[in-house]
Design a protein around this motif. Sequence first.
Motif, PDB file in Angstrom:
ATOM      1  N   THR A 160       0.828  -1.205   0.000  1.00  0.00           N
ATOM      2  CA  THR A 160       0.000   0.000   0.000  1.00  0.00           C
ATOM      3  C   THR A 160       0.864   1.257   0.000  1.00  0.00           C
ATOM      4  N   THR A 161       0.343   2.301  -0.623  1.00  0.00           N
ATOM      5  CA  THR A 161       1.015   3.597  -0.643  1.00  0.00           C
ATOM      6  C   THR A 161       0.021   4.664  -0.215  1.00  0.00           C
ATOM      7  N   GLN A 162       0.396   5.467   0.758  1.00  0.00           N
ATOM      8  CA  GLN A 162      -0.481   6.520   1.253  1.00  0.00           C
ATOM      9  C   GLN A 162       0.339   7.721   1.663  1.00  0.00           C
ATOM     10  N   GLU A 163      -0.332   8.869   1.743  1.00  0.00           N
ATOM     11  CA  GLU A 163       0.333  10.094   2.184  1.00  0.00           C
ATOM     12  C   GLU A 163       0.295  10.173   3.701  1.00  0.00           C
ATOM     13  N   VAL A 164       1.408  10.614   4.274  1.00  0.00           N
ATOM     14  CA  VAL A 164       1.510  10.857   5.713  1.00  0.00           C
ATOM     15  C   VAL A 164       2.091  12.262   5.897  1.00  0.00           C
ATOM     16  N   ARG A 165       1.645  12.955   6.925  1.00  0.00           N
ATOM     17  CA  ARG A 165       2.191  14.282   7.216  1.00  0.00           C
ATOM     18  C   ARG A 165       2.595  14.374   8.677  1.00  0.00           C
ATOM     19  N   ILE A 166       3.659  15.135   8.909  1.00  0.00           N
ATOM     20  CA  ILE A 166       4.169  15.347  10.269  1.00  0.00           C
ATOM     21  C   ILE A 166       4.655  16.783  10.374  1.00  0.00           C
ATOM     22  N   ARG A 167       4.560  17.350  11.556  1.00  0.00           N
ATOM     23  CA  ARG A 167       4.994  18.734  11.753  1.00  0.00           C
ATOM     24  C   ARG A 167       6.476  18.880  11.402  1.00  0.00           C
ATOM     25  N   ARG A 168       6.801  20.043  10.875  1.00  0.00           N
ATOM     26  CA  ARG A 168       8.162  20.285  10.403  1.00  0.00           C
ATOM     27  C   ARG A 168       9.120  20.641  11.536  1.00  0.00           C
ATOM     28  N   ASN A 169       8.691  20.530  12.759  1.00  0.00           N
ATOM     29  CA  ASN A 169       9.543  20.843  13.907  1.00  0.00           C
ATOM     30  C   ASN A 169      10.675  19.818  14.007  1.00  0.00           C
ATOM     31  N   ARG A 170      11.851  20.181  13.508  1.00  0.00           N
ATOM     32  CA  ARG A 170      13.048  19.338  13.512  1.00  0.00           C
ATOM     33  C   ARG A 170      12.932  18.099  12.617  1.00  0.00           C
ATOM     34  N   ILE A 171      11.797  17.937  11.923  1.00  0.00           N
ATOM     35  CA  ILE A 171      11.637  16.832  10.986  1.00  0.00           C
ATOM     36  C   ILE A 171      11.739  17.399   9.577  1.00  0.00           C
ATOM     37  N   THR A 172      12.786  17.058   8.869  1.00  0.00           N
ATOM     38  CA  THR A 172      13.013  17.573   7.526  1.00  0.00           C
ATOM     39  C   THR A 172      12.929  16.436   6.520  1.00  0.00           C
ATOM     40  N   PRO A 173      12.718  16.765   5.243  1.00  0.00           N
ATOM     41  CA  PRO A 173      12.747  15.724   4.219  1.00  0.00           C
ATOM     42  C   PRO A 173      14.050  14.917   4.235  1.00  0.00           C
ATOM     43  N   ALA A 174      15.171  15.593   4.447  1.00  0.00           N
ATOM     44  CA  ALA A 174      16.452  14.882   4.468  1.00  0.00           C
ATOM     45  C   ALA A 174      16.504  13.861   5.605  1.00  0.00           C
ATOM     46  N   ARG A 175      15.959  14.243   6.753  1.00  0.00           N
ATOM     47  CA  ARG A 175      15.958  13.315   7.897  1.00  0.00           C
ATOM     48  C   ARG A 175      15.051  12.116   7.619  1.00  0.00           C
ATOM     49  N   LEU A 176      13.915  12.365   6.984  1.00  0.00           N
ATOM     50  CA  LEU A 176      13.017  11.263   6.647  1.00  0.00           C
ATOM     51  C   LEU A 176      13.638  10.362   5.588  1.00  0.00           C
ATOM     52  N   ALA A 177      14.257  10.968   4.571  1.00  0.00           N
ATOM     53  CA  ALA A 177      14.869  10.171   3.514  1.00  0.00           C
ATOM     54  C   ALA A 177      15.994   9.297   4.058  1.00  0.00           C
ATOM     55  N   ALA A 178      16.722   9.808   5.058  1.00  0.00           N
ATOM     56  CA  ALA A 178      17.822   9.036   5.641  1.00  0.00           C
ATOM     57  C   ALA A 178      17.331   7.764   6.324  1.00  0.00           C
ATOM     58  N   LEU A 227      10.019   5.284   2.389  1.00  0.00           N
ATOM     59  CA  LEU A 227       9.439   6.618   2.351  1.00  0.00           C
ATOM     60  C   LEU A 227       9.900   7.325   1.086  1.00  0.00           C
ATOM     61  N   GLY A 228       9.056   8.193   0.540  1.00  0.00           N
ATOM     62  CA  GLY A 228       9.444   8.918  -0.661  1.00  0.00           C
ATOM     63  C   GLY A 228       8.564  10.129  -0.900  1.00  0.00           C
ATOM     64  N   ASN A 229       8.819  10.808  -2.029  1.00  0.00           N
ATOM     65  CA  ASN A 229       8.000  11.938  -2.476  1.00  0.00           C
ATOM     66  C   ASN A 229       7.870  13.002  -1.383  1.00  0.00           C
ATOM     67  N   PHE A 230       8.995  13.445  -0.867  1.00  0.00           N
ATOM     68  CA  PHE A 230       9.021  14.364   0.269  1.00  0.00           C
ATOM     69  C   PHE A 230       8.670  15.795  -0.167  1.00  0.00           C
ATOM     70  N   ASP A 231       7.908  16.481   0.686  1.00  0.00           N
ATOM     71  CA  ASP A 231       7.462  17.843   0.387  1.00  0.00           C
ATOM     72  C   ASP A 231       7.368  18.616   1.699  1.00  0.00           C
ATOM     73  N   ALA A 232       8.201  19.640   1.822  1.00  0.00           N
ATOM     74  CA  ALA A 232       8.236  20.418   3.065  1.00  0.00           C
ATOM     75  C   ALA A 232       7.415  21.690   2.994  1.00  0.00           C
ATOM     76  N   SER A 233       6.527  21.806   2.013  1.00  0.00           N
ATOM     77  CA  SER A 233       5.801  23.064   1.840  1.00  0.00           C
ATOM     78  C   SER A 233       4.300  22.925   2.037  1.00  0.00           C
ATOM     79  N   VAL A 234       3.857  21.881   2.719  1.00  0.00           N
ATOM     80  CA  VAL A 234       2.420  21.755   2.965  1.00  0.00           C
ATOM     81  C   VAL A 234       2.061  22.518   4.237  1.00  0.00           C
ATOM     82  N   ALA A 235       0.817  22.959   4.299  1.00  0.00           N
ATOM     83  CA  ALA A 235       0.425  23.872   5.364  1.00  0.00           C
ATOM     84  C   ALA A 235      -0.409  23.236   6.454  1.00  0.00           C
ATOM     85  N   SER A 236      -0.807  21.991   6.280  1.00  0.00           N
ATOM     86  CA  SER A 236      -1.686  21.393   7.278  1.00  0.00           C
ATOM     87  C   SER A 236      -1.462  19.905   7.352  1.00  0.00           C
TER      88      SER A 236
END
Length: 633
Positions: free
Chosen positions: A220-238, A249-258
Amino acid sequence: IPVPRVMGTSEDSVGIQGFLTTSRGFRGVVKQRYSDFIVQEIRLDGSIVRLGSTTISDGSETKVDGVSSAASSELDADEVNQRLKRTFGDDMNVIEQLRDFASPEGSMREDDSFLLPTEEDKAKRTAMHQALKQCFPQLESDTVEVEGLKRIRIRRRDPKRKRARRDDAGSEPGNLGWVSFSLCKENMDSIEAVTTLSKYLHVPVDAFTMAGTKDRRAVTTQEVRIRRNRITPARLAALNRVLPSRMRLGNFDASVASGLRLGDLRGNRFSIILRNVSDDIAVDEIADALLQLETRGFLNYFGLQRFGSGANSTHDVGFAVLRGDFQKAVRLILEPLEVPSDEADTIQDSRQQIRDALREYLDGSVSAKQALERVTSKRAIERSILAVFALPGKQDDHHSAFLALPKNLRLMYIHSVQSYLFNLMVSKRMQIGVHDYAIRGDLVISSDVPLSEEQQGDEPESRPSHRHAIHVVTSEDEAAKRYPIHHVVLPLLGTEVKLPDHECGSLVHEILEKKALRLESFQIEGRRFPGCYRRMVAHPDSLEWEMLTYESDDQDLTETELSVALGRPPLSKPSSDSAISKRALRVHFNLGAAAYATMFLRELTKQDSGKLTQKRLHREATDEIPKQDTPSL
């Protein structure tokens, strides 16, 4: 107390009894391989969630479906046009205005911003924000209130502009503060996956937001979101370097608002393979069955997974909770699932020890503290209850023990009651007859007020009942065949819903009376369930299919996003030797957020979706037991 079940819930026990289509059934094995059941989430804007790049752009991105991360999020001109038309409809004035504002040479190049027409539907605004971001990356948007009305403001992107941040997951787009990523997993449920992520990132599980949970036995593939407080795309990709091979994990986007709320999706895209298809079913018959499904739909039952896999169905627990009988509710939850005698030797010792501990606690042989010591941490529900009973003076505090369970689980028991009664009404309506159009007493949605996903009951306790949109079919309506069967809805019970004015409504009243309940009883912990409505018939969208041949039951027939990301070997070519090859059916389709793919497959094959049937089919496929006759109506 109901008799403990063996091998889980049966269809009949939760009201699943009828079929809508008249096609001939056939044998087919579901989920023989995890890759046989692929689920991809569909966002509110209609786009499909894909794994995309599993790295941050540094020249070494992983390719998925042959597309690198640099290109995976970009659209060509035709795709931009299609996306804008899908989002904004035929309002070419708005689309041309957007293009003009985005152009450095446009007539609006001196303007700082402009406003789109008023849009009060938040889901539509969210879809607009997402489309604008993808089609016009040089622009940014947010939602503002003008004279008491919600409007989307368009501005040119300015990295120096300070952005206000909202703290709640439901904040409007335009206020950056969240990281979005795609979660692709295999043989792992969504809660287990985010729990794994929480341990690596040292954040609580509820820091992650999702639109819904996905099947365990699937890819399965689904979207997940987490607050950007110290969580960056680079940290998730690592994390992809250390995560289990069952998830990426993939398709990282740090510009979502909610963040995401449960139900913030349009539906799911399914790619399913049925193996070991009956030899005596012709391809033309399969084609006819699929055509009937596409044109007539299928009965929109809640699938067996809605009712749990324990010894007692979750709706039995829910009935006890609604009556305030927490002693019975807790006992039903703790009751261990019985193991068939012919499988006792295959059960792990640790699992059997847990069953023994729970059984001995319930019969009074051991204390709650003693049982708690023998129940492992993987059984969080049972441990939560036993931990309360183990406290001094709490050995009989069943209410506190129930309240120790997570809130979403406590509410799920009430949802199961609603689902059970809905299923019974669907089956009763099929028994009444007339399966092509609405009859007197049916409930339908007024033609000018479409039934939204919110009204289909994904989270019934928080949704309005929309009584103004419900019409009770009259004798004149029936005589004129005014409403097709797909207009018929049935209630998910609550304090404010109407019941059908025929045998379906009488059935509900009879059941509630036997359970010492009324519609007004649908309250828990001060929360009132107003109820809502759900369509009786669901329709698959974008249906495609093909027949395949294969040799081995261990042979993967689909290359998944996860297998590509992990660098697994490419698929072997199917055999051309008809003497040793087996037949499989591959089917692709979309379903709305509240519909069950298992019920689509049940309607197609006319097979029971319960564990016992699926287990028998798996054994037949591997020649452990002789094959039984093809199922039929």
